[in-house]
Write an enzyme that holds these catalytic residues in place. Sequence first.
Site, PDB file in Angstrom:
ATOM      1  N   GLY A 175       0.813  -1.208   0.000  1.00 22.49           N
ATOM      2  CA  GLY A 175       0.000   0.000   0.000  1.00 22.49           C
ATOM      3  C   GLY A 175       0.845   1.255   0.000  1.00 22.49           C
ATOM      4  N   GLY A 204       0.467  -1.071   6.739  1.00 22.78           N
ATOM      5  CA  GLY A 204      -0.551  -0.092   7.072  1.00 22.78           C
ATOM      6  C   GLY A 204      -1.861  -0.756   7.438  1.00 22.78           C
ATOM      7  N   ALA A 205      -2.896   0.065   7.599  1.00 29.36           N
ATOM      8  CA  ALA A 205      -4.235  -0.433   7.915  1.00 29.36           C
ATOM      9  C   ALA A 205      -5.260   0.522   7.331  1.00 29.36           C
ATOM     10  CB  ALA A 205      -4.429  -0.554   9.423  1.00 29.36           C
ATOM     11  N   GLY A 258      -6.884  -4.683   3.443  1.00 32.42           N
ATOM     12  CA  GLY A 258      -7.259  -5.301   2.180  1.00 32.42           C
ATOM     13  C   GLY A 258      -7.836  -4.341   1.172  1.00 32.42           C
ATOM     14  N   GLY A 259      -7.766  -3.030   1.472  1.00 33.84           N
ATOM     15  CA  GLY A 259      -8.238  -2.058   0.506  1.00 33.84           C
ATOM     16  C   GLY A 259      -7.496  -2.131  -0.813  1.00 33.84           C
ATOM     17  N   GLU A 289      -0.877 -10.643   3.016  1.00 27.85           N
ATOM     18  CA  GLU A 289      -0.548  -9.842   4.195  1.00 27.85           C
ATOM     19  C   GLU A 289      -0.776 -10.650   5.468  1.00 27.85           C
ATOM     20  OE1 GLU A 289      -1.549  -5.354   2.491  1.00 27.85           O
ATOM     21  OE2 GLU A 289      -3.101  -6.481   3.557  1.00 27.85           O
TER      22      GLU A 289
END
Length: 236
Positions: free
Chosen positions: A32, A85-86, A98-99, A106
């Site tokens: 990401g 990240g999150a 999972g965006g 991951e």
Amino acid sequence: MNQDQLKKMVGDAARDEVLKLPAGQILGVGTGSTANCFIDALAPHKDHFAGTVSSSNATTERLLKHGFKVLDPNDVVSLPAYVDGADEIDPQGHMIKGGGGALTREKIIASMAQQFICICDSSKQVPVLGNFALPVEIIPLAKGVVTRELEKLGGKVTLRLAKSTRADLNQTPSEPFVTDNGGWILDIAGLQIADPLKIESQINQIAGVITVGLFAKEKANILLVSNAAGVDRIVL
């Protein structure tokens, strides 16, 4: 301070965090835009590490471009740390991820790590998970059955579509988004996830689900979160 500046700031902080590890370790690296900032910040120090384990094809490409050694996860027993990240993180360190579509890899790499270092800006901190749509990677032929089961949770389920052409996966816009594993993604909007561990287990038991983007079992241990005042380090 804009989002790009906040991402760079926390990427720099993550670099400083992992450089505390003894030299010669193998590092898990996420996927990401925030993870990319971390990779770029760490690049001048790549020789501090014996290698990396990557969570996506895109991350592998970026690591190799910077000269990092990228290892097959099957050849690595454990990792001292995984940095990623999150999309959302709650006060206990449970996350929605999972965006970008890399949730399965991951989660695999996170499960190998002794600690999960989550990097994000303060907009990703929430009291309860669910405002960000929850991704579920599925086997394509199971779309119908999985959708029906997920709808029982109360949210709105939609099939994620591709945003751009990807020739290696015969993927074009308006067609289903295809993950690095060849799976499709269903996004569930409108949930209030008060018990992330329970929902993670429940969704993962549905036939046809590869994994869900809830990181409750593999939660963050350290949160580095950027804001206008700097970067806070929170032990979870």
